[in-house]
Design an enzyme around this catalytic site. Structure first.
Site, PDB file in Angstrom:
ATOM      1  CG  MET A   1      -8.877   7.945   6.556  1.00 34.82           C
ATOM      2  SD  MET A   1      -9.785   6.551   5.869  1.00 34.82           S
ATOM      3  CE  MET A   1      -9.814   5.442   7.270  1.00 34.82           C
TER       4      MET A   1
ATOM      5  CE  LYS B   1      -8.438   0.053  -1.946  1.00 43.64           C
ATOM      6  NZ  LYS B   1      -9.247   0.299  -3.059  1.00 43.64           N
TER       7      LYS B   1
ATOM      8  CG  ASP C   1      -2.176  -0.703   1.067  1.00 41.64           C
ATOM      9  OD1 ASP C   1      -2.469  -1.113  -0.067  1.00 41.64           O
ATOM     10  OD2 ASP C   1      -2.905  -0.864   2.056  1.00 41.64           O
TER      11      ASP C   1
HETATM   12  N1  SAH Z   1      -4.313   0.653   8.782  1.00 37.79           N
HETATM   13  C1  SAH Z   1      -3.821   1.995   9.062  1.00 37.79           C
HETATM   14  C2  SAH Z   1      -4.879   3.046   8.788  1.00 37.79           C
HETATM   15  C3  SAH Z   1      -5.209   3.190   7.318  1.00 37.79           C
HETATM   16  S1  SAH Z   1      -6.439   4.412   7.034  1.00 37.79           S
HETATM   17  C4  SAH Z   1      -3.336   2.063  10.497  1.00 37.79           C
HETATM   18  O1  SAH Z   1      -3.601   1.130  11.275  1.00 37.79           O
HETATM   19  O2  SAH Z   1      -2.665   3.024  10.855  1.00 37.79           O
HETATM   20  C5  SAH Z   1      -5.445   5.785   6.527  1.00 37.79           C
HETATM   21  C6  SAH Z   1      -5.429   6.844   7.620  1.00 37.79           C
HETATM   22  O3  SAH Z   1      -4.574   6.439   8.672  1.00 37.79           O
HETATM   23  C7  SAH Z   1      -4.871   8.184   7.171  1.00 37.79           C
HETATM   24  O4  SAH Z   1      -5.849   8.961   6.527  1.00 37.79           O
HETATM   25  C8  SAH Z   1      -4.487   8.787   8.498  1.00 37.79           C
HETATM   26  O5  SAH Z   1      -5.602   9.268   9.207  1.00 37.79           O
HETATM   27  C9  SAH Z   1      -3.955   7.574   9.233  1.00 37.79           C
HETATM   28  N2  SAH Z   1      -2.503   7.416   9.089  1.00 37.79           N
HETATM   29  C10 SAH Z   1      -1.837   6.407   8.507  1.00 37.79           C
HETATM   30  N3  SAH Z   1      -0.505   6.578   8.612  1.00 37.79           N
HETATM   31  C11 SAH Z   1      -0.330   7.740   9.279  1.00 37.79           C
HETATM   32  C12 SAH Z   1       0.808   8.467   9.730  1.00 37.79           C
HETATM   33  N4  SAH Z   1       2.063   8.031   9.526  1.00 37.79           N
HETATM   34  N5  SAH Z   1       0.595   9.609  10.409  1.00 37.79           N
HETATM   35  C13 SAH Z   1      -0.634  10.061  10.665  1.00 37.79           C
HETATM   36  N6  SAH Z   1      -1.745   9.420  10.278  1.00 37.79           N
HETATM   37  C14 SAH Z   1      -1.605   8.281   9.593  1.00 37.79           C
END
Ligand code: SAH
Length: 249
Positions: A168, A56, A35
């Site tokens: 998000m 995505k 991803d």
């Molecule tokens: N599976 C992932 C989440 C995916 S949804 C997890 O467990 O972290 C995608 C959202 O995750 C982004 O829009 C943001 O809100 C958050 N996100 C993912 N990586 C991030 C990062 N390094 N810093 C801040 N927010 C993050």
């Protein structure tokens, strides 16, 4: 013949936050479907694998989910060891549950490997304790973005007494503020907005519920970011300074 698919969390970005199990899965992979929130630095653990990007990101050109499903199935049926590598934890807003079920229904064994989810990582990296005795008795992880536009029970969330960690949410700041204030949270409730958690470019914007839109705009807040809403969001300035990773606005 191995027909296993590993659904692996790559953590929030810092390659050192990868689990040992994720490293082992990567080391045995023939094919890695990655991803776009995954830090490519973690690919040093799978130099032998064919790497396919299937990102995505919202609003960008994306690989349809059905195509990703079929790709995993095709390689697994060829006897390849497939790792599906996702940002954070595969089962926190990561479709891990959906993908595991879809594969299992087709007779493919699935192994899920935890990753540190961005919301938990970001708060800790900024010195914000998501639970704190006498202040926050729990944490609720939510997304402000739904596929079907169904609404959250904001009032229940506002009154839950737990710290809210919102994924998000960057494009939904107005709704978050309106709904949580209408639900009973004071507009001076502290908010921390954490961009690029755990990466060298991590940034922290401290704000309040009432001012979060203006503050985010002045700060230039961009995705990926998480929001922490609750009393604990005001904590940690000193801890963050000691951590040395978080830059405060
Ligand atoms: N599976 C992932 C989440 C995916 S949804 C997890 O467990 O972290 C995608 C959202 O995750 C982004 O829009 C943001 O809100 C958050 N996100 C993912 N990586 C991030 C990062 N390094 N810093 C801040 N927010 C993050």
């Amino acid at each position: 013949m191995s027909t296993k698919v590993w659904l692996v969390g790559a953590g929030p970005g810092d390659p050192e936050l990868l689990t040992l199990k994720a490293v082992r899965a990567l080391g045995g992979a023939d094919v890695v479907l990655i991803d776009d929130l995954v830090n490519p630095a973690v690919l040093e653990h799978c130099p032998q694998a064919r790497v396919i990007a299937v990102g995505k990101r919202g609003g960008c050109r994306s690989t349809p989910q059905a195509f990703i499903h079929r790709l995993m199935l095709r390689y697994a049926r060829q006897g390849k060891c497939v790792v599906r590598l996702k940002g954070g934890d595969p089962c926190i807003f990561g479709r891990g549950g959906e993908e595991a079920q879809w594969l299992q229904e087709r007779g493919i064994d699935v192994e899920l490997v935890n990753g540190i989810t961005a919301g938990l990582a970001g708060a800790t990296q900024c010195g914000i304790p998501l639970t704190l005795r006498g202040i926050a008795r729990g944490v609720t992880l939510i997304t402000a973005h739904t596929q079907d536009d169904s609404s959250l029970n904001w009032q229940a969330l506002a009154q839950s007494g737990t710290t809210l960690v919102i994924y998000m949410g960057v494009a939904k700041l107005a709704e978050i503020r309106e709904q949580l204030v209408a639900g009973g949270l004071a507009s001076h409730t502290p908010v921390a907005m954490i961009e690029n958690a755990s990466l060298p470019e991590q940034r922290l914007c401290r704000s309040t519920l009432g001012t979060l839109q203006d503050d985010a705009q002045a700060f230039g807040l961009k995705s990926p970011a998480i929001l922490v809403v609750g009393e604990v969001a005001a904590y940690g300035a000193q801890l963050a300074a000691l951590c040395g990773t978080a830059k405060s606005a």
